[in-house]
Design a protein around this motif. Structure first.
Motif, mmCIF file in Angstrom:
data_model
loop_
_atom_site.group_PDB
_atom_site.id
_atom_site.type_symbol
_atom_site.label_atom_id
_atom_site.label_comp_id
_atom_site.label_asym_id
_atom_site.label_seq_id
_atom_site.Cartn_x
_atom_site.Cartn_y
_atom_site.Cartn_z
ATOM 1 N N ASP A 62 -14.148 41.587 50.642
ATOM 2 C CA ASP A 62 -13.637 41.423 49.283
ATOM 3 C C ASP A 62 -13.824 42.710 48.487
ATOM 4 N N ARG A 63 -15.041 43.243 48.469
ATOM 5 C CA ARG A 63 -15.359 44.398 47.625
ATOM 6 C C ARG A 63 -14.660 45.672 48.094
ATOM 7 N N TYR A 66 -10.770 46.250 47.599
ATOM 8 C CA TYR A 66 -10.176 46.611 46.317
ATOM 9 C C TYR A 66 -9.459 47.961 46.382
ATOM 10 N N ALA A 231 -20.704 35.999 45.134
ATOM 11 C CA ALA A 231 -19.734 36.712 44.291
ATOM 12 C C ALA A 231 -19.678 36.119 42.887
ATOM 13 N N GLU A 234 -23.550 36.401 41.312
ATOM 14 C CA GLU A 234 -24.034 37.787 41.303
ATOM 15 C C GLU A 234 -25.563 37.843 41.328
ATOM 16 N N GLU A 286 -22.163 48.783 45.164
ATOM 17 C CA GLU A 286 -21.700 47.689 44.286
ATOM 18 C C GLU A 286 -22.865 47.363 43.358
ATOM 19 N N LYS A 288 -24.160 45.181 39.965
ATOM 20 C CA LYS A 288 -23.860 44.066 39.072
ATOM 21 C C LYS A 288 -23.569 44.560 37.657
ATOM 22 N N ARG A 292 -18.181 49.152 41.031
ATOM 23 C CA ARG A 292 -18.100 49.656 42.398
ATOM 24 C C ARG A 292 -17.775 51.144 42.395
ATOM 25 N N HIS A 361 -17.247 46.989 36.343
ATOM 26 C CA HIS A 361 -17.645 45.610 36.640
ATOM 27 C C HIS A 361 -16.588 44.619 36.148
#
Length: 440
Positions: A62-63, A66, A231, A234, A286, A288, A292, A361
């Motif tokens: 997922d991350r 992007y 996800a 977090e 990544e 919080k 990213r 974020h």
């Protein structure tokens, strides 16, 4: 009558034995899931692991998903397509990864694909330009580190442990319920033919397929539930990862061009084999709080010609004829629609590229940039500034990536000293679409 009862007893015993045998497989699936959970739960919060390895594979898919701009970018999807409007390049890649074990991190994989100049093919077909014949295969080997998760405090890990165990309790009941329903339906199927060898073989294969599907379904469900919760909640401070990739592009046919040293010179047929080799290393964070960040350093060797570096003038047949080209009649007879005028050169060009991608974020819009320094005969420094935009699907996973770019060519004015910066400015868009299943 006695014979009929005997057959019924034998059939019941066989079904009971089959049920007992395959119930062990269902219990094995349940046991494996609980073992994965207990291995994580028994670790100290300082270790930082809050989800299973396969759950983290999905989370990283997922991350990292992007950003997808070229065949070199890492993706956990089985198939990916990209299109670069700046040079018209279309690529299709297929991931050869096969999972091993019940809960293993993705440590690396090989991808293979195809790359072609689709824009040139369309232009040649509709506007009678000459085909560039840019078609080749791509290969990439990627080595991936184990992700490192840093939690805010011990509560993060406790929260994920409690959530995981509650989900496992539900899954255990569901697995048992599905198994009981299957065995009940199987024992009621054509009991009169239970002594037939083909019937027994069919039931055996159907049973084996059921348990295989059951196992795959709940392994995936177990990983996906953790990934979704991680996800959404977090329960981490940072997740870090890095990977190294060796990529290769090899043409399958020679590229051919019609070239003349000057308008007065005779035309020649030139060819090139524009291979590319590159070795890159990427660091991914990544956070919080901050979002990213992805940094990449790459060294590459490419066979380039000065057509691609704007070092030679491209003319259509009509432009060449109007300018008094010496071979315009020969070009007409050979149906050649475009020509390059100038000194044609092929050279192996080393290059070093530094690039970054940043998404704030909870943002689907980021910023990207790159700086490329070429060496050898085609020395130049090029820069790119981009705005990547990701579109998500109904599960909130990346579905398509668009990157709008501004290109700055020859920043130091070494290739073309007489040109201004504005003369070497161009804009383009890249599109990346991952599809099919996720490797995990």
């Amino acid at each position: 009558m006695m014979l009929q009862r005997f057959k019924i007893c034998i059939t019941a015993a066989a079904c009971l034995y089959a049920g007992t045998l395959y119930a062990q497989n269902a219990d094995s699936t349940i046991g494996n899931l609980w073992q994965i959970h207990n291995n994580i739960k028994n670790q100290s919060c300082a270790n930082g692991q809050v989800a299973s390895n396969r759950a983290m594979n999905l989370f990283l898919s997922d991350r990292i998903g992007y950003y997808l701009s070229s065949y070199k970018d890492m993706s956990f999807y089985k198939n990916n397509i990209t299109f670069n409007a700046a040079d018209g390049i279309f690529s299709l890649t297929h991931n050869l990864f096969q999972p091993k074990g019940t809960d293993e991190p993705v440590k690396g994989f090989m991808t293979a694909g195809i790359k072609t100049n689709a824009a040139n093919a369309f232009a040649a077909g509709f506007s009678k330009k000459t085909y560039s014949n840019e078609l080749g295969v791509t290969f990439k080997k990627t080595w991936i580190s184990r992700p490192v998760t840093v939690t805010n405090n011990c509560f993060d890990k406790t929260y994920m442990d409690v959530y995981r165990e509650q989900q496992l309790q539900e899954m255990t009941a569901l697995i048992k319920e599905e198994e009981n329903a299957f065995l009940t339906s199987l024992t009621s199927v054509a009991t009169g033919a239970s002594q037939d060898s083909n019937f027994k073989k069919a039931k055996k294969e159907i049973t084996a397929a059921f348990y295989k599907t059951l196992q795959e379904k709940y392994y995936r469900h177990f990983a996906e539930q953790q990934y979704r919760e991680l996800a959404a909640s977090e329960k981490f401070k940072t997740v870090k990862l890095h990977w190294t990739s060796f990529a290769m592009y090899l043409p399958v046919i020679w590229q051919r061009y019609t070239v003349a040293g000057s308008l007065a010179a005779s035309t020649e047929s030139k060819k090139t084999f524009p291979f590319e080799l590159s070795l890159g290393h990427t660091r991914f964070w990544e956070s919080k709080k901050y979002g990213r960040l992805q940094l990449t350093l790459e060294a590459a060797a490419l066979l380039k010609n000065n057509l691609e570096r704007r070092g030679i003038e491209a003319l259509s047949y009509q432009e060449y004829k109007n300018a008094g080209g010496a071979d315009s009649l020969l070009m007409y007879e050979r149906r050649i629609n475009s020509i390059y005028v100038g000194e044609f050169k092929n050279r192996v060009t080393p290059a070093v590229t530094f690039s970054f991608v940043y998404f704030p974020h909870e943002s689907h819009i980021g910023i990207s940039g790159s700086l490329v320094q070429s060496f050898g005969g085609f020395k130049s420094m090029n820069a790119t500034l981009g705005i990547p935009v990701v579109l998500i699907d109904k599960t909130t996973a990346p579905a398509a990536d668009f990157e709008f770019k501004v290109h700055y060519f020859d920043l130091r004015h070494t290739a073309f000293p007489g040109k201004k910066l504005i003369d070497n400015l161009s804009v383009s868009v890249n599109v990346g679409v991952p599809f099919s299943k996720i490797i995990y």
